[in-house]
Structures are given as structure tokens and as C-alpha cells.
Design an enzyme around this catalytic site. Sequence first.
Site, short mmCIF file in Angstrom:
data_model
loop_
_atom_site.label_atom_id
_atom_site.label_comp_id
_atom_site.label_asym_id
_atom_site.label_seq_id
_atom_site.Cartn_x
_atom_site.Cartn_y
_atom_site.Cartn_z
N GLU A 144 0.79 -1.24 0.00
CA GLU A 144 0.00 0.00 0.00
C GLU A 144 0.82 1.29 0.00
O GLU A 144 0.75 2.08 0.96
CB GLU A 144 -0.96 0.01 1.20
CG GLU A 144 -1.99 -1.09 1.15
CD GLU A 144 -3.03 -0.98 2.26
OE1 GLU A 144 -4.10 -1.59 2.11
OE2 GLU A 144 -2.76 -0.30 3.28
N GLU A 191 -5.74 -8.59 1.36
CA GLU A 191 -6.41 -8.17 2.60
C GLU A 191 -7.89 -7.99 2.32
O GLU A 191 -8.28 -7.44 1.29
CB GLU A 191 -5.88 -6.83 3.13
CG GLU A 191 -4.49 -6.85 3.72
CD GLU A 191 -4.10 -5.50 4.30
OE1 GLU A 191 -5.01 -4.71 4.67
OE2 GLU A 191 -2.90 -5.21 4.37
#
Length: 459
Positions: A166, A360
Site C-alpha cells: 500500500e 487483505e
Amino acid sequence: MSRSHFPPDFVWGVAAASYQIEGAAYEGLKGPSVWDEFVKKEGAIANRDTGDTACDHFHRYEEDVAIMSELGYPVYRLSINWPRVIPTGTGKVYTEGLDFYDRLIDTLLAKNITPYVTLFHWEYPQALQEKGGWLNPDSPKWFAEFTQVIVDKLSDRVHNWITINEPQCFLVLGHYDGVHAPGLKMPVKDILAMAHHVFIAHGEAVKVIRSSARTKPHIGLAMVGSTFIPFTDTPEDIEAARQALFGFHGRSEGLWSAGLWFDPMLLGKYPEAYYRAYGDQIPDIRPEDLQTMAQPIDFLGLNIYTSPQVRKGPGGQPEIVPYKTGMPRAHNGWPVTPKSLYWGPRFYYERYKLPIYITENGLANQDWVSLDGKVHDPQRIDYLRRYLLELDRAIADGVNVKGYLQWSILDNFEWAEGYDKRFGLIYVDFETQKRTVKDSARWYANVIKTNGEALFEGI
């Protein structure tokens, strides 16, 4: 006859990140990360929480791995805390810090759990931050050096690698909004320069893994899988959602454009709209940089939780359609939007043609131990079931989804939110460190055991 579309070799598992669970922040000669420093700032973290102890996984990893094994979880995605291994970010390796990960990998493999190793999940060395951090042109070299240390130590047993987690979050939230470590508010020009260096760092890490791994590597990224849900299934609204995802809508809003964050590493170029949106704020982009950052990878990891819905608005521009009042929301306020796990994988697969892993997905819930000593979390079960049914639909429609890693195995330090928001399949009492397996953990174990068939029971 099976109703599940999950292929026989589908990868099921769970995920966590080092700073969020390990604790032992000052164990031995470990160096500080930007998060170790950021949590000391007044008002930075809810309830003044820190990751100093977190879930104490550093000392309790054998117990945690045993629980994963008992539940039958085949894969565990973990991350390496960079300054635990190289305290000052470059140079001398702290052998005892590196040995922790060596032991963790051996423990996982002894229980037949396959590790997916994330090299960088935000644990940036404070010593390197003081040298300019990601804004320093040497930052890709620093990351490549760290990668080399880890690959040399673990690649005889680790096959699955994720370079960076990320970049959208640790750069925009950490350096532009200032709500994550290192808590800076820098101009857009600096954010774009840092992003460029992160992309190069990813490429350099891929080169290190490919050239040095002792077993055949399987390499990917784990990105914020921002997506937009079409308000209707009309071609116009689907195209509006695609435009909202990959386009640039205003200078600062464009900082979340998937085109900015994915195209350079996956297509070897920045989108044309990037140049129009940012003009003279764009860093110097050399052809050799683009070649480095676009090293071939094997899969694309998407971290997907929630999405806005959009339709084709006036002038053909995407228009956000507000969700209705009182819609289901997670404990952290995120709308519950199961179709995110259909449209996200679909849009990214169409554009980049890479196998997709959901690296995720999960629910922030307000769990507690009931009078019977158990943790009943029916909302999480319902949430995961709805999302996984949409992922099954994406696979049925031809999206090449290879795996799903639930976030998270343990309740943990949820960054600026501290310990209030519980994402775990396993409940953690942060005072006693007692683990309690939640109902959702056993439900998920059955989903894995049946390769998704359990999702369809009763419907």
C-alpha cells in the site's frame, strides 16, 4: 454438484503486519521505525496507544502458529520489520533480529503453513527517514540492500514474496495528510517524487529476488485495491466506475488514482492524464527508471474493504451516488459493500492481465468475550460470506483470482485507530495477551476446508 467456482488450487489464508502484532519494539539492538516515533506524538493515536507490545507476537509466535495450524489455515502472510533486521536501515545486520524471522518461517513450515513474506509493510527505519526517507534518491538502493539480506536468509524456504504494501497509504496518509507515520504534510510535488522512488524500489527488489532467490520465486505487490461500484449494471455506469478508478479528478484527489499507483509498475508508464493533472510538479522521469519499476511480476495483490458507488453524471463524468442512510457499516465507519470484491478484481484484471490475489479483506468489529467465554461475531461471518460470494462471482465471470488472505489473524494495532477496532479472527486481550478463537475463525476454517462450498449452505 459443486456450486463454488473457486479452483482446486485456490490459495486460502490469513494476513498480518509486523508493527501491528509483534511488539518487542525495543528488544535487543532493534532500531526504531517511523511508527515507533510517530506513536509518541501527542494526539497521533487513539487512546495514546502504541505498538510497543501490541500482540507480543515476537514472544508468542509459536502459540499463534499453533492456533493457525489447529484451525487448518494453509497460508500466512507476514511482514519483516526492516529496522529489526538492519537497525539503521543500511549497513550492519542485527543477527538476532533476523533470526526471529528465520525461526518464524521454520515454525510455519513445520506446521505445513506456507509463508507469504511482505518485505515492506510501513516499518520504515527512522534512521533513513532522517536522511530524507523516500524523498532521497538513494531510497531504492537502501530497499534493495534490505531485500538482499532477507532473500539471502529466507529464500531457501520462502517462495512467495510481496515487495511493498500500500504505497498509497504510507505516502498519502503519512506524508500528505499527516495522519500516519511519519506524520508529515508535504506538497504534492514531493509526494509524486516519493512515489517515483517507491516504484523504482519495488523494481530493484524484484530484480534482487529474481537474481538471488534459491528457490523459484513467486513475486507480487499488495496495493490498496481502491474500486468503485457501478450504481447500475448499465455499460454507462460501468464505464463511469472504471473512469473514477483509473482517472484523475482534480490535483489532490488524483493522489488516489489507481492509474498513478499501478500503471508505472505494471505497464511501465504513467497515464497521460497524470501529466495533464500535475504538469510541472512531476519528477524527472528517465526511461531507465520506467524499465526498472516495471519488472515482470507474477501476481497483483489487492487490499479491498469498501467502495463508493458511481454513475455516469452530467457531461459524462463519474458522479458519486451517496449510500442510503443507515446502511451497514463496519466499526470504523466503512460502508459494507460486498460488490467491491466483484468489481475490484474485475477492473484490475481487465487492465493489467495479472493473476489476482486478495491480500487483505476483513471487518473492523466491536467484539468482546461473552459470558460463556467465547467470542460470537456473527457480523464478521456475514460480512465475509457476502464478500466471498462476490469473489466467487468474479471467478465465475472469468476473472483470474488465485487467492484470498483474510485480514487479520489477530486483533491488533490498527494504526492511528489504536486497539479499538478489532479486525481479527482471534480475539486478543491486550492486557493479559490471552487469545480466544472467535466463531468467525472456525467458520472461515470450514470455508477453506470445503474450498468455498460452505458459502452456499442455506441459499
